[in-house]
Write a protein that holds these residues in place. Structure first.
Motif, PDB file in Angstrom:
ATOM      1  N   THR A  12       0.836  -1.207   0.000  1.00  0.00           N
ATOM      2  CA  THR A  12       0.000   0.000   0.000  1.00  0.00           C
ATOM      3  C   THR A  12       0.868   1.252   0.000  1.00  0.00           C
ATOM      4  OG1 THR A  12      -1.804  -1.132   1.166  1.00  0.00           O
ATOM      5  CG2 THR A  12      -1.779   1.279   1.256  1.00  0.00           C
ATOM      6  N   LEU A  13       1.747   1.360   0.971  1.00  0.00           N
ATOM      7  CA  LEU A  13       2.697   2.469   1.028  1.00  0.00           C
ATOM      8  C   LEU A  13       4.085   2.033   0.564  1.00  0.00           C
ATOM      9  CD1 LEU A  13       1.822   4.032   4.517  1.00  0.00           C
ATOM     10  CD2 LEU A  13       1.056   4.818   2.261  1.00  0.00           C
ATOM     11  N   PHE A  14       4.456   0.819   0.935  1.00  0.00           N
ATOM     12  CA  PHE A  14       5.800   0.312   0.658  1.00  0.00           C
ATOM     13  C   PHE A  14       5.746  -0.794  -0.389  1.00  0.00           C
ATOM     14  CE2 PHE A  14       9.488  -2.465   1.790  1.00  0.00           C
ATOM     15  CZ  PHE A  14      10.498  -1.550   1.517  1.00  0.00           C
ATOM     16  N   GLN A  15       6.604  -0.676  -1.416  1.00  0.00           N
ATOM     17  CA  GLN A  15       6.653  -1.687  -2.487  1.00  0.00           C
ATOM     18  C   GLN A  15       7.460  -2.898  -2.013  1.00  0.00           C
ATOM     19  OE1 GLN A  15       7.146  -0.298  -6.613  1.00  0.00           O
ATOM     20  NE2 GLN A  15       7.306   1.774  -5.789  1.00  0.00           N
ATOM     21  N   THR A  16       6.795  -3.686  -1.206  1.00  0.00           N
ATOM     22  CA  THR A  16       7.432  -4.864  -0.612  1.00  0.00           C
ATOM     23  C   THR A  16       8.012  -5.787  -1.670  1.00  0.00           C
ATOM     24  OG1 THR A  16       5.638  -4.691   0.994  1.00  0.00           O
ATOM     25  CG2 THR A  16       7.065  -6.616   1.176  1.00  0.00           C
ATOM     26  N   ASP A  17       7.404  -5.782  -2.828  1.00  0.00           N
ATOM     27  CA  ASP A  17       7.837  -6.660  -3.917  1.00  0.00           C
ATOM     28  C   ASP A  17       9.318  -6.490  -4.238  1.00  0.00           C
ATOM     29  OD1 ASP A  17       6.905  -8.695  -5.542  1.00  0.00           O
ATOM     30  OD2 ASP A  17       6.722  -7.394  -7.284  1.00  0.00           O
ATOM     31  N   LYS A  18       9.848  -5.284  -4.034  1.00  0.00           N
ATOM     32  CA  LYS A  18      11.233  -4.997  -4.401  1.00  0.00           C
ATOM     33  C   LYS A  18      12.240  -5.710  -3.504  1.00  0.00           C
ATOM     34  CE  LYS A  18      10.506  -0.552  -6.710  1.00  0.00           C
ATOM     35  NZ  LYS A  18      10.989  -1.040  -8.011  1.00  0.00           N
ATOM     36  N   ILE A  19      11.835  -6.027  -2.277  1.00  0.00           N
ATOM     37  CA  ILE A  19      12.759  -6.720  -1.373  1.00  0.00           C
ATOM     38  C   ILE A  19      12.264  -8.108  -0.978  1.00  0.00           C
ATOM     39  CG2 ILE A  19      13.671  -4.570  -0.423  1.00  0.00           C
ATOM     40  CD1 ILE A  19      11.998  -5.155   2.106  1.00  0.00           C
ATOM     41  N   LEU A  20      11.029  -8.422  -1.350  1.00  0.00           N
ATOM     42  CA  LEU A  20      10.438  -9.695  -0.930  1.00  0.00           C
ATOM     43  C   LEU A  20      11.179 -10.894  -1.501  1.00  0.00           C
ATOM     44  CD1 LEU A  20       8.175 -11.343   0.402  1.00  0.00           C
ATOM     45  CD2 LEU A  20       6.854 -11.041  -1.693  1.00  0.00           C
ATOM     46  N   GLU A  21      11.326 -10.926  -2.817  1.00  0.00           N
ATOM     47  CA  GLU A  21      11.953 -12.069  -3.464  1.00  0.00           C
ATOM     48  C   GLU A  21      13.392 -12.235  -2.995  1.00  0.00           C
ATOM     49  OE1 GLU A  21      12.863 -13.687  -7.997  1.00  0.00           O
ATOM     50  OE2 GLU A  21      11.206 -12.297  -7.625  1.00  0.00           O
ATOM     51  N   LEU A  22      14.092 -11.122  -2.896  1.00  0.00           N
ATOM     52  CA  LEU A  22      15.489 -11.139  -2.452  1.00  0.00           C
ATOM     53  C   LEU A  22      15.613 -11.694  -1.032  1.00  0.00           C
ATOM     54  CD1 LEU A  22      18.382 -10.211  -3.213  1.00  0.00           C
ATOM     55  CD2 LEU A  22      17.812  -7.989  -2.206  1.00  0.00           C
ATOM     56  N   SER A  23      14.776 -11.206  -0.138  1.00  0.00           N
ATOM     57  CA  SER A  23      14.836 -11.619   1.267  1.00  0.00           C
ATOM     58  C   SER A  23      14.372 -13.061   1.446  1.00  0.00           C
ATOM     59  CB  SER A  23      13.973 -10.683   2.125  1.00  0.00           C
ATOM     60  OG  SER A  23      14.396  -9.348   2.006  1.00  0.00           O
ATOM     61  N   LEU A  24      13.357 -13.444   0.688  1.00  0.00           N
ATOM     62  CA  LEU A  24      12.840 -14.814   0.806  1.00  0.00           C
ATOM     63  C   LEU A  24      13.854 -15.814   0.261  1.00  0.00           C
ATOM     64  CD1 LEU A  24      10.156 -15.844   1.975  1.00  0.00           C
ATOM     65  CD2 LEU A  24       9.337 -16.126  -0.358  1.00  0.00           C
ATOM     66  N   GLU A  25      14.518 -15.459  -0.833  1.00  0.00           N
ATOM     67  CA  GLU A  25      15.542 -16.331  -1.401  1.00  0.00           C
ATOM     68  C   GLU A  25      16.706 -16.501  -0.414  1.00  0.00           C
ATOM     69  OE1 GLU A  25      16.461 -19.064  -3.736  1.00  0.00           O
ATOM     70  OE2 GLU A  25      15.016 -17.723  -4.697  1.00  0.00           O
ATOM     71  N   ASP A  26      17.109 -15.406   0.210  1.00  0.00           N
ATOM     72  CA  ASP A  26      18.158 -15.474   1.237  1.00  0.00           C
ATOM     73  C   ASP A  26      17.751 -16.433   2.354  1.00  0.00           C
ATOM     74  OD1 ASP A  26      19.738 -13.657  -0.067  1.00  0.00           O
ATOM     75  OD2 ASP A  26      19.182 -11.943   1.179  1.00  0.00           O
ATOM     76  N   THR A  27      16.495 -16.327   2.753  1.00  0.00           N
ATOM     77  CA  THR A  27      16.002 -17.134   3.871  1.00  0.00           C
ATOM     78  C   THR A  27      15.960 -18.611   3.535  1.00  0.00           C
ATOM     79  OG1 THR A  27      14.679 -15.256   4.655  1.00  0.00           O
ATOM     80  CG2 THR A  27      14.049 -17.444   5.449  1.00  0.00           C
ATOM     81  N   PHE A  28      15.495 -18.944   2.348  1.00  0.00           N
ATOM     82  CA  PHE A  28      15.411 -20.361   1.985  1.00  0.00           C
ATOM     83  C   PHE A  28      16.784 -20.935   1.630  1.00  0.00           C
ATOM     84  CE2 PHE A  28      10.978 -19.662   2.311  1.00  0.00           C
ATOM     85  CZ  PHE A  28      10.434 -20.911   2.563  1.00  0.00           C
ATOM     86  N   ASN A  29      17.702 -20.086   1.196  1.00  0.00           N
ATOM     87  CA  ASN A  29      19.091 -20.545   1.042  1.00  0.00           C
ATOM     88  C   ASN A  29      19.668 -20.906   2.412  1.00  0.00           C
ATOM     89  OD1 ASN A  29      19.341 -20.407  -1.735  1.00  0.00           O
ATOM     90  ND2 ASN A  29      20.020 -18.272  -1.729  1.00  0.00           N
ATOM     91  N   HIS A  30      19.295 -20.131   3.403  1.00  0.00           N
ATOM     92  CA  HIS A  30      19.713 -20.418   4.782  1.00  0.00           C
ATOM     93  C   HIS A  30      19.152 -21.769   5.229  1.00  0.00           C
ATOM     94  CE1 HIS A  30      20.841 -19.738   8.922  1.00  0.00           C
ATOM     95  NE2 HIS A  30      19.585 -19.820   9.324  1.00  0.00           N
ATOM     96  N   LEU A  31      17.900 -22.018   4.903  1.00  0.00           N
ATOM     97  CA  LEU A  31      17.290 -23.316   5.230  1.00  0.00           C
ATOM     98  C   LEU A  31      18.003 -24.461   4.508  1.00  0.00           C
ATOM     99  CD1 LEU A  31      13.424 -22.683   5.270  1.00  0.00           C
ATOM    100  CD2 LEU A  31      14.756 -23.724   7.103  1.00  0.00           C
ATOM    101  N   ARG A  32      18.386 -24.212   3.282  1.00  0.00           N
ATOM    102  CA  ARG A  32      19.094 -25.248   2.517  1.00  0.00           C
ATOM    103  C   ARG A  32      20.446 -25.562   3.157  1.00  0.00           C
ATOM    104  NH1 ARG A  32      16.955 -21.830  -1.731  1.00  0.00           N
ATOM    105  NH2 ARG A  32      15.184 -22.869  -2.732  1.00  0.00           N
ATOM    106  N   ARG A  33      21.118 -24.507   3.617  1.00  0.00           N
ATOM    107  CA  ARG A  33      22.404 -24.728   4.280  1.00  0.00           C
ATOM    108  C   ARG A  33      22.249 -25.550   5.558  1.00  0.00           C
ATOM    109  NH1 ARG A  33      23.211 -19.299   2.499  1.00  0.00           N
ATOM    110  NH2 ARG A  33      22.537 -18.477   4.519  1.00  0.00           N
ATOM    111  N   LEU A  34      21.081 -25.429   6.163  1.00  0.00           N
ATOM    112  CA  LEU A  34      20.794 -26.196   7.376  1.00  0.00           C
ATOM    113  C   LEU A  34      20.229 -27.589   7.057  1.00  0.00           C
ATOM    114  CD1 LEU A  34      19.057 -23.383   9.513  1.00  0.00           C
ATOM    115  CD2 LEU A  34      21.414 -24.224   9.728  1.00  0.00           C
ATOM    116  N   ASN A  35      20.155 -27.882   5.738  1.00  0.00           N
ATOM    117  CA  ASN A  35      19.568 -29.155   5.275  1.00  0.00           C
ATOM    118  C   ASN A  35      18.120 -29.323   5.728  1.00  0.00           C
ATOM    119  OD1 ASN A  35      21.935 -30.163   3.951  1.00  0.00           O
ATOM    120  ND2 ASN A  35      22.799 -30.643   5.968  1.00  0.00           N
ATOM    121  N   LYS A  36      17.392 -28.209   5.738  1.00  0.00           N
ATOM    122  CA  LYS A  36      15.989 -28.243   6.134  1.00  0.00           C
ATOM    123  C   LYS A  36      15.059 -27.857   4.984  1.00  0.00           C
ATOM    124  CE  LYS A  36      16.960 -27.293  11.031  1.00  0.00           C
ATOM    125  NZ  LYS A  36      16.588 -28.636  11.498  1.00  0.00           N
ATOM    126  N   TRP A  37      15.628 -27.752   3.763  1.00  0.00           N
ATOM    127  CA  TRP A  37      14.800 -27.423   2.586  1.00  0.00           C
ATOM    128  C   TRP A  37      15.538 -27.889   1.342  1.00  0.00           C
ATOM    129  CZ3 TRP A  37       9.883 -25.911   2.451  1.00  0.00           C
ATOM    130  CH2 TRP A  37       9.349 -25.497   1.225  1.00  0.00           C
TER     131      TRP A  37
END
Length: 217
Positions: A12-37
């Protein structure tokens, strides 16, 4: 005449889309490093549920993971979001500050009611100096029900608001307005869904349209 406007933040005010994919990819890469994804990052699934509180996000995206893992990932994701905001990788939607100037000049009070966490909202408010216009921002973290209608109710009670509109892109914003007898203004932006917007009193394609709608209200 309306006294106040209560804005959603993400989509609505903030274009979350601009950082969403980047942040989510970072997070799931972290899960992969932990062998949890071991699958692709569920970005499309997140887009579908965008706007719900983060605990519900992880229930949906990580249904087979423990609560402990979800809480750890929630913290990690929040850190990535804040870092990306602080690095200037996000953006406000067009005309946010122009509309806020208009509202301030016309003696409207501005509030933010968001399903985002407090530290995340604070990062956005601080980076874009929104506290120049915004009276106060409220996070879903502040209430136990995780219901945006209850969050808006708290704003109304604290500031003795009688007439206001809730501006947001998702059904939770529209329902928060209805639950409190306020006008709902739906934003047809990135995460909006047609069937949800159909339930709003007004629908806009650009925030600047508020400057023409509000005098009619």
């Amino acid at each position: 005449m309306l006294q106040s406007l209560i804005f959603d933040m993400d989509g609505t005010l903030f274009q979350t889309d601009k950082i969403l994919e980047l942040s989510l990819e970072d997070t799931f890469n972290h899960l992969r490093r932990l062998n949890k994804w071991d699958a692709v990052t569920p970005i499309d699934k997140y887009r579908e549920i965008m706007g719900v509180p983060l605990p519900k996000v992880w229930e949906t995206l990580l249904p087979d993971h423990s609560i402990e893992v979800r809480e750890q990932i929630d913290t990690y994701f929040l850190e990535r979001l804040i870092e990306n905001i602080s690095n200037g990788k996000g953006a406000l939607y067009p005309n946010v500050k122009e509309v806020f100037n208009y509202l301030k000049e016309n003696n409207y009070s501005i509030y933010i009611a968001s399903n985002g966490l407090t530290e995340y909202l604070k990062a956005i408010v601080n980076y874009y100096d929104l506290d120049y216009w915004v009276t106060e921002f409220f996070s879903i973290q502040q209430i136990t029900t995780l219901d945006k209608g209850d969050l808006v109710k708290d704003i109304i009670k604290k500031y003795n608001i009688e007439k206001a509109a809730v501006v947001g892109d998702r059904l939770s914003d529209i329902n928060a307005a209805k639950d409190n007898g306020l006008i709902s203004i739906g934003c047809n932006f990135d995460f909006a869904q047609e069937d949800e917007l159909a339930q709003a009193d007004w629908v806009i394609d650009d925030l600047i349209e508020l400057t023409t709608i509000l005098p009619k209200l």
